[in-house]
Design an enzyme around this catalytic site. Structure first.
Site, PDB file in Angstrom:
ATOM      1  N   HIS A 182      57.760 -45.553  16.895  1.00 42.61           N
ATOM      2  CA  HIS A 182      57.404 -45.042  15.576  1.00 42.61           C
ATOM      3  C   HIS A 182      57.152 -43.538  15.626  1.00 42.61           C
ATOM      4  O   HIS A 182      57.388 -42.842  14.649  1.00 42.61           O
ATOM      5  CB  HIS A 182      56.201 -45.791  15.014  1.00 42.61           C
ATOM      6  N   GLY A 225      52.697 -48.283  21.385  1.00 42.62           N
ATOM      7  CA  GLY A 225      53.365 -49.556  21.148  1.00 42.62           C
ATOM      8  C   GLY A 225      53.156 -50.141  19.780  1.00 42.62           C
ATOM      9  O   GLY A 225      53.745 -51.149  19.444  1.00 42.62           O
ATOM     10  N   CYS A 226      52.265 -49.577  18.951  1.00 40.82           N
ATOM     11  CA  CYS A 226      51.935 -50.195  17.673  1.00 40.82           C
ATOM     12  C   CYS A 226      51.833 -49.123  16.617  1.00 40.82           C
ATOM     13  O   CYS A 226      51.286 -48.053  16.864  1.00 40.82           O
ATOM     14  CB  CYS A 226      50.624 -50.968  17.785  1.00 40.82           C
ATOM     15  N   GLY A 227      52.303 -49.437  15.426  1.00 40.12           N
ATOM     16  CA  GLY A 227      52.261 -48.438  14.378  1.00 40.12           C
ATOM     17  C   GLY A 227      51.222 -48.693  13.319  1.00 40.12           C
ATOM     18  O   GLY A 227      51.104 -47.942  12.373  1.00 40.12           O
TER      19      GLY A 227
END
Length: 279
Positions: free
Chosen positions: A194, A122-124
């Site tokens: 991503h 969920g996060c890059g």
């Protein structure tokens, strides 16, 4: 850019592999009925550069070589694909490992960054140690014309043929590339938005596909790390099927990146560069 109507060759898509999806049984709340459905799989991929562990990412277990090449470039670990000398994959099941050999200059820069990433789907930007790493100095693009409107007509429907896993079981994002003739060439899928873009960038590099005049398409929301990845890859137009964040728009304008949102039921919205002087 060529303004003729886009031609969409049928991609050579292989059926989703068992490693990418598996069938799972479920039942209703009172256990009176049960059935089975296909669910997308994910694995933990540990990446080491020159023997030093750098990141653990949760990824869909397909096109891992593409992902590692794209991740290395899109995250700023390397500046040139030629900096990757070797790539070896190992492991089984939900634990996968990648040993990547990179040039000494790239490894030195990596150590200077002092980054230890613990990635998620969920996060890059997980694990960066300083705001300067989240907001790096990147070169502005030379600028390119906007794509003809015909290229975006019916795009949401046309990209489905490049989403075999998504069509099969859902739960995955996709990233695609359209060339300078308006042809959809290839796509990659992953549970991480991503990650999907990293896979696409890696595939473009490994297949030596020219990016000049082309555009990247992402099915997910468009936030800052996606902007940074396409800037590093030299792709000059990014089309997002979901809204961009304000910071993504600011960076696109500052770096001469064409940023287009393609809403589901309204006309394309060009945020950059055409609207660069407006809030």
């Amino acid at each position: 850019m060529n303004d003729k109507p886009p031609v969409c060759p049928v991609p050579a898509v292989e059926p989703s592999t068992p490693a990418a999806s598996q069938s799972y049984r479920y039942c209703n709340l009172d256990h009176s009925q049960s059935d089975s459905t296909a669910l997308a799989e994910e694995v933990a991929l540990a990446i080491a550069y020159n023997g030093i562990s750098q990141a653990v990412m949760l990824v869909t277990p397909t096109d891992l070589e593409d992902f590692i090449v794209g991740f290395s470039l899109g995250s700023g670990i390397i500046e040139d694909p030629a900096d990757i000398y070797d790539l070896q994959l190992s492991g089984a099941g939900s634990a996968q490992y990648a040993q990547v050999t990179i040039a000494n200059r790239a490894f030195w820069n990596l150590k200077q960054q002092r980054r230890q990433l613990a990635g998620t789907s969920g996060c890059g930007l997980c694990g960066v140690e300083a705001v300067e790493q989240a907001l790096p100095n990147l070169k502005a693009l030379p600028g390119a014309p906007l794509p003809p409107a015909q290229w975006l007509d019916g795009l949401r429907q046309r990209i489905s043929q490049f989403q075999p896993l998504g069509q099969h079981c859902g739960a995955v994002h996709a990233a695609l590339f359209m060339n300078a003739q308006g042809e959809l060439l290839l796509g990659r899928e992953d549970i991480g938005r991503h990650n999907a873009l990293d896979k696409l960038i890696g595939a473009l590099i490994r297949q030596q596909v020219p990016v000049a005049g082309g555009l990247a398409i992402v099915t997910s929301r468009c936030s800052l790390e996606l902007i940074q990845k396409v800037l590093r890859a030299g792709v000059q137009t990014l089309v997002s099927l979901s809204s961009p964040t304000g910071l993504a728009v600011q960076w696109a304008r500052q770096h001469n990146l064409n940023l287009i949102h393609l809403p589901q039921k309204s006309a394309p919205r060009v945020y950059s560069p055409a609207m660069e002087n407006q809030a």
